[in-house]
Write a protein that holds these residues in place. Structure first.
Motif, PDB file in Angstrom:
ATOM      1  N   ILE A 263       0.999   1.012 -12.471  1.00  0.00           N
ATOM      2  CA  ILE A 263       0.986   0.806 -10.749  1.00  0.00           C
ATOM      3  C   ILE A 263       0.133  -0.451 -10.688  1.00  0.00           C
ATOM      4  O   ILE A 263       0.692  -1.430  -9.784  1.00  0.00           O
ATOM      5  N   ALA A 264      -1.134  -0.654 -11.418  1.00  0.00           N
ATOM      6  CA  ALA A 264      -2.160  -1.751 -11.034  1.00  0.00           C
ATOM      7  C   ALA A 264      -1.225  -3.002 -11.482  1.00  0.00           C
ATOM      8  O   ALA A 264      -1.548  -4.127 -10.984  1.00  0.00           O
TER       9      ALA A 264
ATOM     10  N   LYS B 104       1.056   4.222  -3.151  1.00  0.00           N
ATOM     11  CA  LYS B 104       0.709   5.692  -2.943  1.00  0.00           C
ATOM     12  C   LYS B 104       1.974   6.477  -3.543  1.00  0.00           C
ATOM     13  O   LYS B 104       1.616   7.480  -3.960  1.00  0.00           O
ATOM     14  N   ARG B 105       3.179   5.883  -3.038  1.00  0.00           N
ATOM     15  CA  ARG B 105       4.159   6.905  -3.441  1.00  0.00           C
ATOM     16  C   ARG B 105       4.347   6.942  -4.881  1.00  0.00           C
ATOM     17  O   ARG B 105       4.864   7.604  -5.502  1.00  0.00           O
ATOM     18  N   ALA B 106       4.172   5.556  -5.707  1.00  0.00           N
ATOM     19  CA  ALA B 106       4.297   5.478  -7.133  1.00  0.00           C
ATOM     20  C   ALA B 106       3.492   6.357  -8.030  1.00  0.00           C
ATOM     21  O   ALA B 106       3.970   6.531  -9.280  1.00  0.00           O
TER      22      ALA B 106
ATOM     23  N   PHE C 258       3.010  -8.303  -8.166  1.00  0.00           N
ATOM     24  CA  PHE C 258       4.297  -8.656  -7.762  1.00  0.00           C
ATOM     25  C   PHE C 258       4.613  -8.451  -6.217  1.00  0.00           C
ATOM     26  O   PHE C 258       3.891  -7.703  -5.510  1.00  0.00           O
ATOM     27  N   SER C 259       5.652  -9.148  -5.800  1.00  0.00           N
ATOM     28  CA  SER C 259       6.344  -8.899  -4.274  1.00  0.00           C
ATOM     29  C   SER C 259       7.114  -7.652  -4.509  1.00  0.00           C
ATOM     30  O   SER C 259       7.250  -6.980  -3.078  1.00  0.00           O
ATOM     31  N   VAL C 260       8.044  -7.661  -5.401  1.00  0.00           N
ATOM     32  CA  VAL C 260       9.170  -6.807  -5.603  1.00  0.00           C
ATOM     33  C   VAL C 260       9.460  -6.064  -6.902  1.00  0.00           C
ATOM     34  O   VAL C 260       9.315  -6.905  -7.723  1.00  0.00           O
TER      35      VAL C 260
ATOM     36  N   LYS D  17       0.923  -1.265   0.118  1.00  0.00           N
ATOM     37  CA  LYS D  17       0.064  -0.036   0.061  1.00  0.00           C
ATOM     38  C   LYS D  17       0.831   1.234  -0.015  1.00  0.00           C
ATOM     39  O   LYS D  17       0.504   2.267  -0.838  1.00  0.00           O
ATOM     40  N   ASP D  18       1.957   0.968   0.578  1.00  0.00           N
ATOM     41  CA  ASP D  18       2.754   2.515   0.600  1.00  0.00           C
ATOM     42  C   ASP D  18       3.401   2.731  -0.658  1.00  0.00           C
ATOM     43  O   ASP D  18       3.684   4.012  -0.849  1.00  0.00           O
TER      44      ASP D  18
END
Length: 316
Positions: free
Chosen positions: A236-237, A225-227, A242-244, A221-222
């Motif tokens: 972004i979606a 928001k930043r992206a 992915f995990s990383v 979630k963090d």
């Protein structure tokens, strides 16, 4: 050098290798990411994949105790099918002794863990690197991290000290025809910003002298928001599956910038994976009998036994 003369250490991250070919011998890579972004997991992944392809590797870490680092390394090399869950814990796995012994036999003379506490200055560090390269044939050096190094034996202020060290590392990578990966922490970023190249702590020469600059972002979630200040909502979606996310913010040889790769994380093995169902058989395991398929011709034996001629680029 002609393109055919270049030698790359594959990262094992498929889309990254397709884009930048891997980590080129003769270059320096800067790797960064925020707290909890998976930097330690990724450098373990890079080390194991280099060993798998017969590139001897040495790693200095000021982040983890030797026992903890080796536990994580063995867990990743072992894989999900061979680790055991510790009773009473949800995400605590250990590697059985018989598997651990096979892993250590496989990595003997291929992997060297150095000086966890950095009880020496940069001059001694450079001497140790040269020794392991000359005496053990190491081709891949991982330094985790810049902030753990003692620079007092280099004259000048902190920026000058860092610049001098980075320049020496970059020059030695070229002279010895090895690859050096240096982990650098970011500055304390503002809560609404994503880590960028300019966020990496220290002098600007850290990234200027590097052949590659890679940044890891843990997806959550963090991150979402930043992206928003960097990428479109549609992109972004896609990333959120992915995990990383590994971002290439600089690649000197091919000019790759602003390129992102998504990878998955498997808690049981601590492995970084290209697909959720990927399973890599590392060299400590007994290999199945190989057969030659007539319509693709003879397959070089070195594909199976892990041999690699450093003096000649090989494509299979």
């Amino acid at each position: 050098m002609r393109p055919s003369d270049y030698v790359y250490i594959p990262t094992g991250i498929t889309n990254l290798d397709r884009k930048i070919h891997g980590l080129a011998l003769g270059e320096l890579t800067i790797f960064s990411g925020g707290s909890g972004a998976g930097k330690s997991t990724i450098i373990n992944h890079l080390a194991i994949n280099a060993i798998q392809r017969n590139f001897p590797t040495a790693l200095w870490t000021g982040e983890l105790m030797e026992s903890r680092f080796l536990d994580w390394f063995d867990q990743m090399a072992a894989g999900k099918n061979f680790v055991k869950q510790v009773y009473g814990y949800d995400n605590f796995y250990t590697t059985p002794d018989n598997v651990r012994d096979k892993i250590h036999a496989w990595t003997e003379d291929k992997f060297f863990l150095y000086n966890n506490n950095y009880g020496c200055g940069s001059t001694q560090l450079l001497a140790d690197i040269q020794e392991v390269v000359v005496k053990k044939g190491v081709k891949f050096i991982i330094l985790d991290n810049l902030m753990a190094m003692e620079l007092d034996d280099v004259d000048g202020n902190e920026n000058k000290q860092q610049t001098e060290l980075i320049k020496k590392l970059s020059d030695y990578a070229k002279d010895a025809f090895i690859h050096i990966l240096l982990v650098c922490h970011p500055r304390k970023e503002q809560s609404f910003q994503l880590i960028r190249k300019e966020s990496i702590a220290g002098t600007a020469n850290i990234t200027n002298l590097a052949g590659n600059v890679l940044i890891a972002h843990r997806v959550g979630k963090d991150f979402e928001k930043r992206a928003e200040s960097i990428w479109t909502r549609d992109k972004i979606a896609e990333m959120m599956f992915f995990s990383v996310i590994i971002e290439v913010v600089k690649n000197r040889s091919d000019g790759v910038v602003d390129y992102t790769i998504g990878v998955y994380y498997e808690p049981e093995s601590r492995r970084i994976k290209n697909t959720e169902d990927e399973y890599i058989v590392y060299g400590w395991q007994e290999q199945p009998v190989q057969t030659t398929i007539d319509d693709i011709g003879d397959i070089p034996e070195s594909v199976y036994n892990g041999e690699y001629d450093f003096d000649k680029q090989q494509d299979f």
